[in-house]
Design a protein around this motif. Structure first.
Motif, PDB file in Angstrom:
ATOM      1  N   CYS A  73       6.684   7.828  -4.161  1.00 10.83           N
ATOM      2  CA  CYS A  73       6.411   8.296  -2.917  1.00 10.83           C
ATOM      3  C   CYS A  73       7.599   8.820  -2.131  1.00 10.83           C
ATOM      4  N   PRO A  74       7.453   9.718  -1.262  1.00  9.41           N
ATOM      5  CA  PRO A  74       8.490  10.384  -0.476  1.00  9.41           C
ATOM      6  C   PRO A  74       9.072   9.306   0.543  1.00  9.41           C
ATOM      7  N   GLN A  75      10.288   9.480   1.099  1.00 10.59           N
ATOM      8  CA  GLN A  75      10.726   8.620   2.256  1.00 10.59           C
ATOM      9  C   GLN A  75      10.349   8.880   3.595  1.00 10.59           C
ATOM     10  N   LYS A  76      10.178  10.012   3.811  1.00  6.94           N
ATOM     11  CA  LYS A  76       9.419  10.427   5.018  1.00  6.94           C
ATOM     12  C   LYS A  76       8.492  11.541   4.741  1.00  6.94           C
ATOM     13  N   PRO A  77       7.476  11.774   5.938  1.00 11.52           N
ATOM     14  CA  PRO A  77       6.658  12.717   5.693  1.00 11.52           C
ATOM     15  C   PRO A  77       6.840  14.088   5.248  1.00 11.52           C
ATOM     16  N   ILE A  78       6.225  14.939   4.436  1.00 12.94           N
ATOM     17  CA  ILE A  78       6.823  16.341   3.809  1.00 12.94           C
ATOM     18  C   ILE A  78       5.303  17.041   3.828  1.00 12.94           C
ATOM     19  N   PRO A  79       5.535  18.275   3.977  1.00 14.69           N
ATOM     20  CA  PRO A  79       4.351  19.330   4.170  1.00 14.69           C
ATOM     21  C   PRO A  79       3.330  18.828   2.990  1.00 14.69           C
ATOM     22  N   CYS A  80       2.188  19.125   3.444  1.00 13.47           N
ATOM     23  CA  CYS A  80       1.343  18.912   2.125  1.00 13.47           C
ATOM     24  C   CYS A  80       1.214  19.924   1.079  1.00 13.47           C
ATOM     25  N   LYS A  81       0.696  19.630  -0.126  1.00 10.94           N
ATOM     26  CA  LYS A  81       0.731  20.806  -1.169  1.00 10.94           C
ATOM     27  C   LYS A  81      -0.507  21.451  -1.016  1.00 10.94           C
ATOM     28  N   ARG A  82      -1.506  20.503  -0.747  1.00  7.37           N
ATOM     29  CA  ARG A  82      -2.994  21.062  -0.673  1.00  7.37           C
ATOM     30  C   ARG A  82      -3.495  21.788   0.465  1.00  7.37           C
ATOM     31  N   GLY A 119       1.149  -3.510  -7.211  1.00  4.58           N
ATOM     32  CA  GLY A 119       1.764  -4.851  -7.527  1.00  4.58           C
ATOM     33  C   GLY A 119       3.187  -4.612  -7.894  1.00  4.58           C
ATOM     34  N   PRO A 120       3.648  -4.991  -8.899  1.00  2.00           N
ATOM     35  CA  PRO A 120       5.144  -5.045  -9.265  1.00  2.00           C
ATOM     36  C   PRO A 120       5.527  -3.428  -9.474  1.00  2.00           C
ATOM     37  N   ILE A 121       4.611  -2.641 -10.181  1.00  2.00           N
ATOM     38  CA  ILE A 121       4.864  -1.205 -10.411  1.00  2.00           C
ATOM     39  C   ILE A 121       4.317  -0.571  -9.292  1.00  2.00           C
ATOM     40  N   LYS A 122       5.436   0.168  -8.466  1.00  2.00           N
ATOM     41  CA  LYS A 122       5.256   1.072  -7.325  1.00  2.00           C
ATOM     42  C   LYS A 122       5.268   2.625  -7.743  1.00  2.00           C
ATOM     43  N   PRO A 123       4.137   3.153  -7.296  1.00  2.00           N
ATOM     44  CA  PRO A 123       4.145   4.910  -7.421  1.00  2.00           C
ATOM     45  C   PRO A 123       5.339   5.422  -6.469  1.00  2.00           C
ATOM     46  N   TYR A 161       0.867  -1.387   0.236  1.00  2.00           N
ATOM     47  CA  TYR A 161      -0.143   0.019   0.066  1.00  2.00           C
ATOM     48  C   TYR A 161       0.933   1.225   0.148  1.00  2.00           C
ATOM     49  N   HIS A 162       0.449   2.350  -0.679  1.00  2.00           N
ATOM     50  CA  HIS A 162       1.132   3.561  -0.813  1.00  2.00           C
ATOM     51  C   HIS A 162       0.104   4.709  -0.788  1.00  2.00           C
ATOM     52  N   ILE A 163       0.917   5.729  -0.261  1.00  2.00           N
ATOM     53  CA  ILE A 163       0.073   6.963  -0.311  1.00  2.00           C
ATOM     54  C   ILE A 163       0.541   8.030  -1.069  1.00  2.00           C
ATOM     55  N   LEU A 164      -0.503   8.707  -2.133  1.00  2.00           N
ATOM     56  CA  LEU A 164      -0.202   9.401  -3.256  1.00  2.00           C
ATOM     57  C   LEU A 164      -0.096  10.905  -2.703  1.00  2.00           C
ATOM     58  N   LYS A 174       1.861  13.302  10.552  1.00  2.00           N
ATOM     59  CA  LYS A 174       1.163  14.294  11.252  1.00  2.00           C
ATOM     60  C   LYS A 174       0.097  14.968  10.371  1.00  2.00           C
ATOM     61  N   LYS A 175      -0.507  16.073  11.382  1.00  2.00           N
ATOM     62  CA  LYS A 175      -1.575  16.855  10.589  1.00  2.00           C
ATOM     63  C   LYS A 175      -0.957  17.712   9.579  1.00  2.00           C
ATOM     64  N   LYS A 176      -1.439  17.782   8.416  1.00  2.00           N
ATOM     65  CA  LYS A 176      -1.174  18.786   7.321  1.00  2.00           C
ATOM     66  C   LYS A 176       0.286  18.274   6.601  1.00  2.00           C
ATOM     67  N   PHE A 177       0.787  16.972   7.102  1.00  2.00           N
ATOM     68  CA  PHE A 177       1.810  16.448   6.366  1.00  2.00           C
ATOM     69  C   PHE A 177       1.615  15.348   5.502  1.00  2.00           C
ATOM     70  N   ILE A 178       2.105  15.055   4.435  1.00  2.00           N
ATOM     71  CA  ILE A 178       1.765  13.790   3.474  1.00  2.00           C
ATOM     72  C   ILE A 178       2.344  12.494   4.306  1.00  2.00           C
ATOM     73  N   HIS A 179       1.546  11.633   4.664  1.00  2.00           N
ATOM     74  CA  HIS A 179       2.024  10.447   5.426  1.00  2.00           C
ATOM     75  C   HIS A 179       2.571   9.483   4.577  1.00  2.00           C
ATOM     76  N   VAL A 180       3.353   8.839   4.967  1.00  2.00           N
ATOM     77  CA  VAL A 180       4.333   7.575   4.563  1.00  2.00           C
ATOM     78  C   VAL A 180       3.995   6.161   5.158  1.00  2.00           C
ATOM     79  N   ILE A 181       3.824   5.389   4.210  1.00  2.00           N
ATOM     80  CA  ILE A 181       3.612   3.909   5.047  1.00  2.00           C
ATOM     81  C   ILE A 181       5.111   3.125   5.197  1.00  2.00           C
ATOM     82  N   ASP A 182       5.271   2.524   6.371  1.00  2.00           N
ATOM     83  CA  ASP A 182       6.589   1.900   6.615  1.00  2.00           C
ATOM     84  C   ASP A 182       6.096   0.406   5.964  1.00  2.00           C
TER      85      ASP A 182
END
Length: 367
Positions: A358-367, A352-356, A296-299, A321-329
């Protein structure tokens, strides 16, 4: 006049109660058919849960005072066993239904066989547009069956349940079938044949009696091998090992139940070997069904940093955290899918085999 007639009314599949349907709707016709056989002793084998039907049969049977009819209630949780003639004979003798032979017996029949209908009642399940019971020609092609019940997406395969026990593919659609199963399952591109085969194999673990080594141990080994492959633990030799094991089972088992599973495995490998082997050689489940083969990945462009996914993750595998793009470990994620359901923004995807990217760690949201 024959010595006895045994009518088996225990469904092979709980989800496909063909015999029960007929008994409910055509009790008088069933009793008339039994009476017409003129056997000295007559038996109906019925699931212990069907006490209402038992009462209905007993009431209707009063119209045949000279017919010796016995209704035997049994544990119907393992329905395959009662399709074996040698097991049924044990039941009327007051013993456990343990199969000892593959031989057929003309005095043992299902309710449907007794009525000798020109049609076969079948329950269709799986990735089909029209689930439920169908009355089909006993001789039919899979394509004709699909034209009747439909398929949700792109047809991949079809499982014809016990006692037929085969998984067919696109290349078999024009081949005539002689239907004897009560249950059929349709597969489309969203289904994984390995996963379906594993689920089918698990059903046989409750059906095997343990009386013969090749039956009990064979079913156990099939389940272990399929489980290992689905858990990313498969070895390159496993497919050949399955084929060899199933070939021996077909020749060595004492009854047809475990041999049917062997036939199912062989047919699945014959028609879908590449898909099954990809789980081993490429570590890929193209249908993204086997949990060990997808992530699973967070876009980045959809996450709003609401923390809803974090709240439902029991493994604390989601960072942020709030207003930060989350990342799945990925090391902590167990692929339970709770986060996918919780995200109203559709920011979480299964890959599946093709992964989107994603950042390595949480970063501020652009939205």
């Amino acid at each position: 006049m024959s010595e006895y007639l045994i009518c088996n009314a225990v469904p092979a599949y709980k989800e496909a109660p063909v015999s029960i349907d007929i008994l409910k709707d055509s009790t008088s016709q069933v009793l008339e058919a039994i009476y017409s056989k003129k056997a000295e002793k007559n038996y109906i084998i019925l699931d212990v849960e069907e006490k209402d039907i038992k009462s209905k049969i007993e009431t209707k049977a009063k119209n045949y005072p000279d017919m010796d009819l016995n209704i035997i209630l049994v544990d119907g949780s393992f329905g395959f066993v009662y399709r074996n003639a040698s097991a049924i004979l044990k039941v009327i003798e007051g013993e456990k239904p343990i199969p000892s032979s593959v031989k057929e017996n003309d005095a043992v029949c299902t309710v449907e066989m007794l009525l000798d209908s020109e049609y076969k009642n079948v329950y269709v399940d799986g990735s089909t547009k029209n689930k439920g019971k169908f009355s089909l020609s006993k001789n039919i092609t899979p394509r004709e069956l699909l034209e009747t019940c439909g398929v949700n997406g792109i047809f991949k395969g079809m499982y014809l349940g016990y006692p037929m026990g085969v998984i067919i593919g696109e290349g078999d659609l024009e081949n005539k079938l002689e239907l004897s199963t009560d249950y059929i399952c349709i597969f489309d591109e969203t289904d994984c044949i390995l996963d379906q085969l594993k689920n089918i194999s698990k059903v046989y673990t409750r059906e095997t009696c343990g009386r013969c080594v090749f039956g009990h141990e064979g079913v156990t080994q099939i389940n272990m091998l399929l489980s290992d492959i689905s858990q990313k633990k498969g070895k390159s030799s496993d497919v050949a090992l399955l084929l060899g094991l199933c070939g021996e089972m077909k020749n060595q088992v004492l009854c047809g139940i475990d041999a049917t599973l062997a036939t199912t495995v062989i047919s699945a490998i014959s028609n879908f070997r590449e898909e099954i082997e990809e789980h081993i050689t490429k570590k890929v489940c193209k249908a993204s069904v086997c949990s060990k083969f997808f992530t699973y990945h967070i876009l980045v462009d959809k996450c709003i940093g609401c923390t809803e996914c974090q709240d439902v993750c029991e493994e604390d595998a989601i960072l942020g955290k709030k207003k930060f793009i989350h990342v799945i470990d990925q090391g902590e994620c167990t692929q339970c899918g709770a986060c996918l359901v919780a995200c109203d923004e559709e920011a979480i995807v299964k890959a599946g085999p093709i992964k989107p990217r994603c950042p390595q760690k949480p970063i501020p949201c652009k939205r």
